[in-house]
Design an enzyme around this catalytic site. Structure first.
Site, PDB file in Angstrom:
ATOM      1  N   LYS B  77      20.986 -12.169  28.778  1.00  0.00           N
ATOM      2  CA  LYS B  77      19.764 -11.409  29.088  1.00  0.00           C
ATOM      3  C   LYS B  77      19.848 -10.876  30.516  1.00  0.00           C
ATOM      4  O   LYS B  77      20.333 -11.584  31.413  1.00  0.00           O
ATOM      5  CB  LYS B  77      18.549 -12.331  28.921  1.00  0.00           C
ATOM      6  CG  LYS B  77      17.200 -11.628  29.043  1.00  0.00           C
ATOM      7  CD  LYS B  77      16.065 -12.621  28.786  1.00  0.00           C
ATOM      8  CE  LYS B  77      14.708 -11.959  28.844  1.00  0.00           C
ATOM      9  NZ  LYS B  77      13.607 -12.912  28.584  1.00  0.00           N
ATOM     10  N   SER B 152      10.177 -11.472  25.178  1.00  0.00           N
ATOM     11  CA  SER B 152      10.890 -10.471  25.953  1.00  0.00           C
ATOM     12  C   SER B 152      12.411 -10.478  25.755  1.00  0.00           C
ATOM     13  O   SER B 152      13.053  -9.489  26.110  1.00  0.00           O
ATOM     14  CB  SER B 152      10.575 -10.678  27.434  1.00  0.00           C
ATOM     15  OG  SER B 152      11.138 -11.877  27.904  1.00  0.00           O
ATOM     16  N   SER B 176       9.318 -16.151  24.884  1.00  0.00           N
ATOM     17  CA  SER B 176      10.270 -15.035  24.989  1.00  0.00           C
ATOM     18  C   SER B 176      11.648 -15.268  24.372  1.00  0.00           C
ATOM     19  O   SER B 176      12.410 -14.325  24.222  1.00  0.00           O
ATOM     20  CB  SER B 176      10.445 -14.637  26.454  1.00  0.00           C
ATOM     21  OG  SER B 176       9.380 -13.801  26.839  1.00  0.00           O
TER      22      SER B 176
END
Lengths: 95, 483
Positions: B77, B152, B176
């Protein structure tokens, strides 16, 4: 109304953000809606409840007071929007 | 296709020298070339680095120094710092930020000889539940390209689901990792707070943030967590944990284990198909010999309000560092320092980040602190106690991951509060600091994944993987997205 446009303007100043008139109106409306939802918490009596600021209660995390290597100055300055020698350059602060 | 395999399957092939790490990289990039135009999971690809790391990994294998992740292609990420590789947080503010150091988790992966194929898309600064808040691109759900992958960590979840990597790292502040894992039909873990070092994770809400794995199955998630978990002196909130094998109990029976189902989990907003999937999942646990009982989390309904006070409060403080001086974007037009701060932040941050900074600044400001921040922190105690009380009656708790399957792109962007409410089942876990795993519980009639969340007491990950594995095997879901 939980928060007025004037208060939103004040908070924006505290947060170092600036908004157009239109954005200000939208934010006031959205923040009101969100803060109104937060009212829900007042259903609960929390007078004698201890607040939780961290999920794990670690206290006094100590380490030896010893100098360890840190990042090289030039490596750090490589990301600076403006740098000179070994310093960050900012717009003039004092006139 | 090697790209579709799991970490443990590839590990076996690598150890037997039937494949080389470079072949995995090539196959993953072949897959990326084929589907990335549709999915848009990545913000940057690092093929050259990946091939170099694969070569190093091969040397390790030839010397017999093999770890479970040696030569495995992973996605990271884009809020986890990678030395020399751009780390943007999907924000214009950090568009050109190249970290001068590696996050502790990246160091750990490198030590094992893992390979990085790229950095994945996300909601800007991890604020969002759909990855639509990225300043750069919208990621599409591999199961239905008109739908969001969740957020996210939407890029990481979509990349794993679409076989554009073998596994990935994400971060979870209020769901997330688990919510996008649920939406994309993969396995995601939010470890106990303090289990994984946050050093080098760009801070959003420091008392809630945790890095964790996204993977194709439960065993892979356990393998990945084993590599990244453990004490780190660079993170003072890191728990004093020994390194261990989180997969050690995988395969053991779960007969007699007590599974709690909170009666509040069946609240309003829960879609019928998610409800019936949960009921079928409960039956699977009974069939496995678990005892399923009803428990209560009486303060569940307050979790979203608590979270959207505490997380923005911490964010407003953490994001004060973006001032255009030390790194990141600077608006060069401004004539004086204060204007430079204001213009830099106004142009560098997107709308959701600004909304949360505003909310956080407001709830912390003079006169409102007690009414909002302190009040929320007190209710946080009640939520944490709910879990501690429930775990006196049961070993694990199960809930849906989200009240609905993946929603349509654009469906909730105009209504922040509706977006926030979709996090109702994942948020309380971060507030309490307990670990939870999200894994496929079934498919809807429209072929959309529906996730199951299993929650355990603090530091119960080894047992959590054991339970999740038995459920996964019993469910035996083999479907994959068609791309």
């Amino acid at each position: 109304m939980k928060i007025t446009k004037a208060e939103v303007a004040h908070v924006a100043k505290l947060a170092r953000l600036s908004f157009s008139e239109k954005e200000m109106e939208l934010f006031t409306e959205q923040l009101n809606q969100i803060l109104l939802y937060m009212e829900k918490l007042n259903e609960l009596n929390t007078q004698h409840v201890k607040p939780t600021y961290h999920a794990l209660e670690l206290t006094n995390v100590m380490r030896e007071d010893k100098v360890k290597p840190s990042l090289a100055t030039q490596k750090v300055l490589a990301n600076a929007p403006q740098a000179d020698k070994d310093m960050f350059v900012v717009p003039r602060v004092i006139n | 296709m090697l790209a579709a395999k799991t970490i443990h399957e590839l590990h076996d092939l690598l150890v037997k020298k039937e494949i080389r790490p470079q072949e995995i990289v090539e196959d993953v990039f072949k897959r990326i070339e084929a589907v990335e135009d549709k999915v848009k999971a990545y913000l940057s690809l690092t093929k050259e680095l990946a091939l170099k790391q694969a070569e190093e990994a091969e040397k390790k294998i030839l010397k017999g120094e093999v770890s479970p992740l040696t030569g495995i292609s992973l996605a990271i990420k884009d809020n986890i710092c990678t030395e020399g590789i751009k780390t943007t947080c999907a924000s214009k503010m950090l568009e050109n930020f190249v970290p001068p150091y590696d996050a502790t988790v990246i160091k750990a992966l490198k030590a094992e000889g893992a390979v990085m194929v790229g950095k994945t898309n996300m909601d800007e600064f991890a604020m969002g539940s759909s990855t639509e808040n990225s300043a750069f691109q919208i990621t599409h759900n591999p199961w239905d390209l008109d739908r969001v992958p969740g957020g996210s960590s939407g890029g990481s979840a979509a990349a794993v689901a679409a076989d554009e990597c073998i596994a990935a790292l994400g971060s979870d502040t209020g769901g997330s990792i688990r919510q996008p894992a649920g939406f994309c039909g993969v396995v995601g873990v939010k470890p106990t707070y303090g289990c994984v070092s946050r050093f080098g994770l760009v801070a959003f809400a420091s008392s809630l943030d945790q890095i964790g794995p996204l993977a194709k199955d439960v065993r892979d998630a356990a393998i990945l967590l084993s590599a990244i978990a453990g004490h780190d002196p660079y993170d003072s909130t890191s728990a004093p944990l020994e390194k261990k094998d989180y997969a050690q109990k995988i395969g053991e029976e779960i007969k007699g284990i007590k599974i709690g189902v909170p009666k509040e989990a069946f609240g309003e907003g829960l879609e019928e198909e998610v409800k019936t999937t949960l009921e079928r999942n409960i039956q699977i646990f009974s069939d496995l010999g678990a005892e399923v009982i009803e428990v209560s989390l009486p303060h569940l309904e307050y979790a979203v309000a608590v979270y959207y006070i505490i997380a923005p409060a911490e964010a407003s403080s953490n994001l004060a560092r973006y001032d255009g001086v030390k790194y990141g974007f600077r608006d060069k037009e401004a004539g004086n320092l204060i204007d430079m701060y204001c213009q830099t932040r106004s142009k560098g941050f997107g709308p959701e980040v600004k909304r949360r900074i505003m909310l956080g600044t407001y709830v912390l400001s003079a006169g409102y602190y007690d009414a909002y921040y302190k009040k929320a922190s007190q209710v946080r105690t009640l939520i944490k106690e709910d879990f501690l009380n429930a775990f006196k009656q049961c070993d694990f708790i199960i809930t849906p991951v989200s009240p609905t399957p993946a929603f349509k792109i654009g469906e909730k962007t105009d209504d922040p509060l509706q977006m926030y409410l979709s996090d109702i089942y994942t948020i309380p876990i971060n507030l309490a600091g307990v670990p939870a795993i999200s894994l496929p519980g079934g498919l809807s009639k429209d072929r959309l994944p529906i996730g199951l969340q299993i929650i355990g007491p603090h530091f119960s990950e080894v047992e959590l993987f054991k339970v999740a594995y038995q459920f996964e095997q019993a469910l035996g879901m083999k479907e994959k997205p068609e791309l």
